[in-house]
Motif scaffolding. Structure first.
Motif, PDB file in Angstrom:
ATOM      1  N   ARG A 179     -10.170   7.626  33.808  1.00 23.52           N
ATOM      2  CA  ARG A 179     -10.295   8.756  32.872  1.00 23.52           C
ATOM      3  C   ARG A 179      -9.964  10.075  33.571  1.00 23.52           C
ATOM      4  NH1 ARG A 179     -15.233   6.036  30.958  1.00 23.52           N
ATOM      5  NH2 ARG A 179     -14.777   5.071  28.930  1.00 23.52           N
ATOM      6  N   MET A 180     -10.453  10.227  34.805  1.00 22.15           N
ATOM      7  CA  MET A 180     -10.111  11.447  35.551  1.00 22.15           C
ATOM      8  C   MET A 180      -8.601  11.583  35.692  1.00 22.15           C
ATOM      9  SD  MET A 180     -12.782  11.511  38.722  1.00 22.15           S
ATOM     10  CE  MET A 180     -14.547  11.358  38.530  1.00 22.15           C
ATOM     11  N   LEU A 181      -7.957  10.512  36.123  1.00 27.41           N
ATOM     12  CA  LEU A 181      -6.515  10.573  36.369  1.00 27.41           C
ATOM     13  C   LEU A 181      -5.742  10.854  35.085  1.00 27.41           C
ATOM     14  CD1 LEU A 181      -6.160   7.611  38.875  1.00 27.41           C
ATOM     15  CD2 LEU A 181      -5.978  10.049  39.407  1.00 27.41           C
ATOM     16  N   MET A 182      -6.128  10.208  34.001  1.00 27.09           N
ATOM     17  CA  MET A 182      -5.380  10.397  32.763  1.00 27.09           C
ATOM     18  C   MET A 182      -5.709  11.718  32.086  1.00 27.09           C
ATOM     19  SD  MET A 182      -3.484   7.914  33.099  1.00 27.09           S
ATOM     20  CE  MET A 182      -2.521   8.051  31.600  1.00 27.09           C
ATOM     21  N   SER A 183      -6.705  12.451  32.611  1.00 25.38           N
ATOM     22  CA  SER A 183      -6.921  13.810  32.111  1.00 25.38           C
ATOM     23  C   SER A 183      -5.769  14.721  32.503  1.00 25.38           C
ATOM     24  CB  SER A 183      -8.239  14.369  32.656  1.00 25.38           C
ATOM     25  OG  SER A 183      -8.137  14.709  34.043  1.00 25.38           O
ATOM     26  N   ILE A 184      -5.021  14.342  33.552  1.00 23.50           N
ATOM     27  CA  ILE A 184      -3.881  15.171  33.968  1.00 23.50           C
ATOM     28  C   ILE A 184      -2.773  15.138  32.925  1.00 23.50           C
ATOM     29  CG2 ILE A 184      -2.089  15.440  35.731  1.00 23.50           C
ATOM     30  CD1 ILE A 184      -4.137  14.518  37.806  1.00 23.50           C
ATOM     31  N   PRO A 185      -2.277  13.966  32.495  1.00 25.30           N
ATOM     32  CA  PRO A 185      -1.290  13.994  31.401  1.00 25.30           C
ATOM     33  C   PRO A 185      -1.874  14.510  30.085  1.00 25.30           C
ATOM     34  CG  PRO A 185      -1.850  11.721  32.003  1.00 25.30           C
ATOM     35  CD  PRO A 185      -2.408  12.601  33.069  1.00 25.30           C
ATOM     36  N   ASP A 186      -3.169  14.311  29.867  1.00 23.58           N
ATOM     37  CA  ASP A 186      -3.796  14.875  28.671  1.00 23.58           C
ATOM     38  C   ASP A 186      -3.639  16.390  28.630  1.00 23.58           C
ATOM     39  OD1 ASP A 186      -4.650  12.699  27.300  1.00 23.58           O
ATOM     40  OD2 ASP A 186      -6.756  12.853  27.857  1.00 23.58           O
ATOM     41  N   ARG A 187      -3.608  16.993  29.826  1.00 24.10           N
ATOM     42  CA  ARG A 187      -3.512  18.451  29.909  1.00 24.10           C
ATOM     43  C   ARG A 187      -2.098  18.919  30.206  1.00 24.10           C
ATOM     44  NH1 ARG A 187      -8.812  19.781  33.575  1.00 24.10           N
ATOM     45  NH2 ARG A 187      -8.312  17.728  34.489  1.00 24.10           N
ATOM     46  N   GLY A 188      -1.111  18.006  30.102  1.00 22.40           N
ATOM     47  CA  GLY A 188       0.252  18.526  30.060  1.00 22.40           C
ATOM     48  C   GLY A 188       1.244  18.041  31.089  1.00 22.40           C
ATOM     49  N   ARG A 189       0.847  17.199  32.061  1.00 19.64           N
ATOM     50  CA  ARG A 189       1.828  16.773  33.058  1.00 19.64           C
ATOM     51  C   ARG A 189       1.623  15.300  33.412  1.00 19.64           C
ATOM     52  NH1 ARG A 189       4.183  21.394  36.670  1.00 19.64           N
ATOM     53  NH2 ARG A 189       4.007  23.090  35.187  1.00 19.64           N
ATOM     54  N   PRO A 190       2.711  14.537  33.483  1.00 17.25           N
ATOM     55  CA  PRO A 190       2.562  13.125  33.868  1.00 17.25           C
ATOM     56  C   PRO A 190       2.122  13.006  35.320  1.00 17.25           C
ATOM     57  CG  PRO A 190       4.876  13.732  33.801  1.00 17.25           C
ATOM     58  CD  PRO A 190       4.114  14.903  33.250  1.00 17.25           C
ATOM     59  N   ILE A 191       1.546  11.857  35.648  1.00 17.66           N
ATOM     60  CA  ILE A 191       1.080  11.604  36.999  1.00 17.66           C
ATOM     61  C   ILE A 191       1.885  10.459  37.599  1.00 17.66           C
ATOM     62  CG2 ILE A 191      -0.759  10.042  36.193  1.00 17.66           C
ATOM     63  CD1 ILE A 191      -2.473  11.107  38.534  1.00 17.66           C
ATOM     64  N   LEU A 192       2.107  10.530  38.904  1.00 18.56           N
ATOM     65  CA  LEU A 192       2.818   9.487  39.636  1.00 18.56           C
ATOM     66  C   LEU A 192       1.820   8.756  40.524  1.00 18.56           C
ATOM     67  CD1 LEU A 192       5.427   8.067  40.656  1.00 18.56           C
ATOM     68  CD2 LEU A 192       5.657   9.951  42.316  1.00 18.56           C
ATOM     69  N   CYS A 193       1.775   7.425  40.401  1.00 22.39           N
ATOM     70  CA  CYS A 193       0.855   6.609  41.200  1.00 22.39           C
ATOM     71  C   CYS A 193       1.647   5.718  42.145  1.00 22.39           C
ATOM     72  CB  CYS A 193      -0.041   5.762  40.298  1.00 22.39           C
ATOM     73  SG  CYS A 193      -1.140   6.749  39.262  1.00 22.39           S
ATOM     74  N   LEU A 194       1.116   5.520  43.358  1.00 23.25           N
ATOM     75  CA  LEU A 194       1.792   4.754  44.403  1.00 23.25           C
ATOM     76  C   LEU A 194       0.827   3.719  44.959  1.00 23.25           C
ATOM     77  CD1 LEU A 194       3.237   7.821  46.369  1.00 23.25           C
ATOM     78  CD2 LEU A 194       4.337   6.594  44.475  1.00 23.25           C
ATOM     79  N   THR A 195       1.347   2.519  45.258  1.00 21.29           N
ATOM     80  CA  THR A 195       0.496   1.490  45.826  1.00 21.29           C
ATOM     81  C   THR A 195       1.339   0.410  46.489  1.00 21.29           C
ATOM     82  OG1 THR A 195      -1.422   0.087  45.365  1.00 21.29           O
ATOM     83  CG2 THR A 195       0.349   0.057  43.749  1.00 21.29           C
ATOM     84  N   GLY A 196       0.631  -0.585  47.075  1.00 15.68           N
ATOM     85  CA  GLY A 196       1.281  -1.720  47.719  1.00 15.68           C
ATOM     86  C   GLY A 196       0.588  -2.998  47.282  1.00 15.68           C
ATOM     87  N   ASP A 197       0.116  -3.817  48.237  1.00 17.77           N
ATOM     88  CA  ASP A 197      -0.847  -4.897  48.041  1.00 17.77           C
ATOM     89  C   ASP A 197      -0.295  -6.209  47.501  1.00 17.77           C
ATOM     90  OD1 ASP A 197      -3.533  -6.094  47.788  1.00 17.77           O
ATOM     91  OD2 ASP A 197      -3.287  -5.733  45.640  1.00 17.77           O
ATOM     92  N   VAL A 198       0.561  -6.187  46.485  1.00 22.51           N
ATOM     93  CA  VAL A 198       0.778  -7.385  45.663  1.00 22.51           C
ATOM     94  C   VAL A 198       1.904  -8.297  46.146  1.00 22.51           C
ATOM     95  CG1 VAL A 198      -0.246  -6.494  43.556  1.00 22.51           C
ATOM     96  CG2 VAL A 198       2.119  -5.901  44.107  1.00 22.51           C
ATOM     97  N   HIS A 199       2.656  -7.873  47.175  1.00 21.08           N
ATOM     98  CA  HIS A 199       3.744  -8.670  47.764  1.00 21.08           C
ATOM     99  C   HIS A 199       4.952  -8.782  46.842  1.00 21.08           C
ATOM    100  CE1 HIS A 199       0.629 -10.751  50.615  1.00 21.08           C
ATOM    101  NE2 HIS A 199       0.732  -9.438  50.801  1.00 21.08           N
ATOM    102  N   TRP A 200       5.202  -7.773  46.083  1.00 20.64           N
ATOM    103  CA  TRP A 200       6.441  -7.544  45.356  1.00 20.64           C
ATOM    104  C   TRP A 200       6.497  -6.073  44.964  1.00 20.64           C
ATOM    105  CZ3 TRP A 200       4.052  -6.005  40.990  1.00 20.64           C
ATOM    106  CH2 TRP A 200       2.946  -6.721  40.520  1.00 20.64           C
ATOM    107  N   GLY A 201       7.701  -5.618  44.627  1.00 23.34           N
ATOM    108  CA  GLY A 201       7.876  -4.220  44.254  1.00 23.34           C
ATOM    109  C   GLY A 201       8.084  -4.075  42.758  1.00 23.34           C
ATOM    110  N   ARG A 202       7.690  -2.915  42.241  1.00 21.49           N
ATOM    111  CA  ARG A 202       7.840  -2.684  40.796  1.00 21.49           C
ATOM    112  C   ARG A 202       7.765  -1.195  40.502  1.00 21.49           C
ATOM    113  NH1 ARG A 202       3.117  -5.110  37.388  1.00 21.49           N
ATOM    114  NH2 ARG A 202       2.172  -3.091  37.883  1.00 21.49           N
ATOM    115  N   VAL A 203       8.541  -0.786  39.494  1.00 18.34           N
ATOM    116  CA  VAL A 203       8.409   0.550  38.919  1.00 18.34           C
ATOM    117  C   VAL A 203       7.995   0.366  37.467  1.00 18.34           C
ATOM    118  CG1 VAL A 203       9.517   2.754  38.444  1.00 18.34           C
ATOM    119  CG2 VAL A 203      10.217   1.430  40.448  1.00 18.34           C
ATOM    120  N   ALA A 204       6.899   0.984  37.070  1.00 21.93           N
ATOM    121  CA  ALA A 204       6.374   0.843  35.715  1.00 21.93           C
ATOM    122  C   ALA A 204       6.070   2.210  35.134  1.00 21.93           C
ATOM    123  CB  ALA A 204       5.116  -0.036  35.702  1.00 21.93           C
TER     124      ALA A 204
END
Length: 490
Positions: free
Chosen positions: A341-366
């Protein structure tokens, strides 16, 4: 005696702290029993940097005999520097010395679109599967206009609980010695993570293998974790090594790393070190307060937020069996609704957010789109793995399948790797129902690193995403460009 130097950015300890006028240097000294005196030089001139963490034995005194050679590490800060400028830092002790050439960060995202701000994403590095040093070779390609300005190590820089069949002694002294050998192998080089650590200032966050599979919970494949006392002994040793080699100074375990390069603001969350065994939280109360303050500030100041963590926000909750065998997702923890909810308050207030991660042993852009407004709300980029971990038995079966597949058709360049999962239809449906519709923009199997290229675009930012496959075959390791992802005021 052997010395290594690696650059780090300084974390913002106050709001609006300048990123480009200072630089931290991590120093590792190996093969000695006492810390040697170090003389520092900046561009050939003697200098006394600020001590952030003094040169000290990574293993505490009660765990290593005073006469035994071991690893010593420290962090020192150089201030009063010019942003986006090249410096040579040298450390000398007697006849032994090491030097490194490094560039400071910019104070803000460059306005010249021909000079992007490059961020390298790396995760899940298992050194025994990088015997040919292919990771170093790929990093060697990133020179000149492609050289990273910043590197984010997104978890599993070490696999302390492997190889699987190792007889891990249930003794803190033995474990600390074993873990130190593992870290030194990855950090000291040649090979290992040396090329990555030296290519640009690096920030590390941990995931489970900095501790053990599925930490802090017991793991079926790590016998030491079957008792609370065994987990505590393992954790004590693993934390000691994480502090010495990876923890950004002067932060404490569980603290976030915040870095502003306007109009970007990075928040790197440690959602592993202080997880509770009852799954009541993945982050400390202090980290959650910092996240709330960061989300508010990003919105108030018109910045674009970049949030990094060791696991994907898209991962849905898993059952107790999968959680105990593989790993629990962030969404299995009681603080996930508050975090998302905290993170999605950023697009709620006007700007998209970019999230970065690893972990899963494959790459993806979503991407997730707000169905209420039709606007892009969240992008996620996954970079994983850089060198896939070995799986006894499973790997051999997949290799045999790949061999026979190649006899009767096109061979699979990644026989040991899984294909990317598609994201769930909706982001955090248990929190937002069907508000944020999600889809995959690109999927990348195999060993990889990712280079993000940030450029200004009017009042927004474009983010180029380039996957660099890590493979012996030249035709397989050709870079793949995705995007750009367009961050725009909504």
């Amino acid at each position: 005696m052997d010395i290594r130097l690696y650059p780090r950015p300084a974390p913002a300890m106050t709001a609006h702290q300048t990123a480009g006028d200072r630089l931290q240097i991590w120093i590792g000294v190996f093969g000695v029993a006492t810390p040697p005196p170090i003389q520092w030089f900046l561009n050939g001139t003697p200098i006394t940097p600020t001590t952030i963490t003094d040169l000290h034995s990574v293993r505490s005194a009660e765990l290593v005999p005073s006469t035994s050679p071991r690893a010593f590490t420290g962090v020192y800060e150089f201030t009063g520097l010019q942003p986006e400028s090249a410096y040579t830092v040298k450390a000398q002790s007697g006849v032994q010395q090491a030097s490194i050439e490094v560039q400071t960060l910019p104070d803000q995202l460059p306005t010249d679109s021909s000079k992007p701000f490059h961020v390298l994403l790396v995760s899940c590095y298992y050194q025994p599967e990088d015997r040919s040093e292919l990771v170093s070779a790929v990093i060697g390609q990133l020179k000149g206009t492609l050289r990273p300005n910043l590197t984010l190590l997104l978890g599993d820089q070490v696999y302390l609980d492997l190889p699987t069949l190792t007889d891990f002694k249930d003794d803190t002294t033995w474990l600390a010695d074993w873990f130190e050998r593992y870290y030194v192998n990855n950090w000291r080089g040649p090979g290992g993570l040396e090329a990555i650590l030296s290519s640009a200032p690096c920030i590390s966050i941990p995931d489970d293998h900095e501790y053990w599979n599925n930490a802090p919970h017991d793991s079926l494949v790590v016998g030491n974790t079957q008792s609370a006392a065994g987990r505590e002994r393992w954790r004590t040793a693993a934390e000691m090594l994480y502090r010495g080699f990876q923890l950004p100074a002067p932060l404490q375990l569980g603290d976030p790393f915040i870095l502003d390069i306007p109009p970007l603001s990075f928040f790197l969350a440690d959602s592993r070190s202080q997880r509770s065994e009852n799954r009541s939280r993945s982050m400390t109360p202090q980290a959650l307060q910092a996240l709330q303050a960061w989300c508010n500030r990003v919105s108030q100041e018109g910045l674009f937020g970049v949030f990094a963590t060791g696991q994907s926000l898209y991962d849905e909750p898993v059952g107790s069996l999968k959680g105990s065998v593989v790993d629990y997702s962030l969404s299995n923890y009681a603080d996930y609704p508050e975090v998302i909810r905290m993170l999605m308050s950023i697009p709620d207030r006007g700007r998209p957010i970019l999230c970065l991660t690893g972990d899963v042993h494959w790459g993806r852009v979503a991407k997730s789109v707000d169905v209420k407004t039709g606007r892009d709300a969240l992008y996620e980029v996954i970079s994983s793995p850089s060198a896939l971990v070995s799986s006894v038995g499973f790997d051999q079966l997949k290799m045999v399948g790949g061999f026979f597949g190649g006899l009767f058709g096109k061979s699979d360049p990644w026989p040991r790797h899984s294909n990317p999962d598609t994201p769930p239809d909706f982001l955090a449906r248990q929190v937002f129902d069907k508000r944020y519709q999600s889809n995959e923009l690109y999927g990348q199997p195999g060993d990889q690193v990712v280079l993000l290229s940030f450029t200004r675009a009017g009042h927004g930012v474009d983010v180029g995403v380039t996957y660099y496959p890590i493979h012996e075959e030249a035709h397989v390791r050709q870079p793949i460009a995705v995007g750009p992802l367009r961050l725009r005021p909504l």
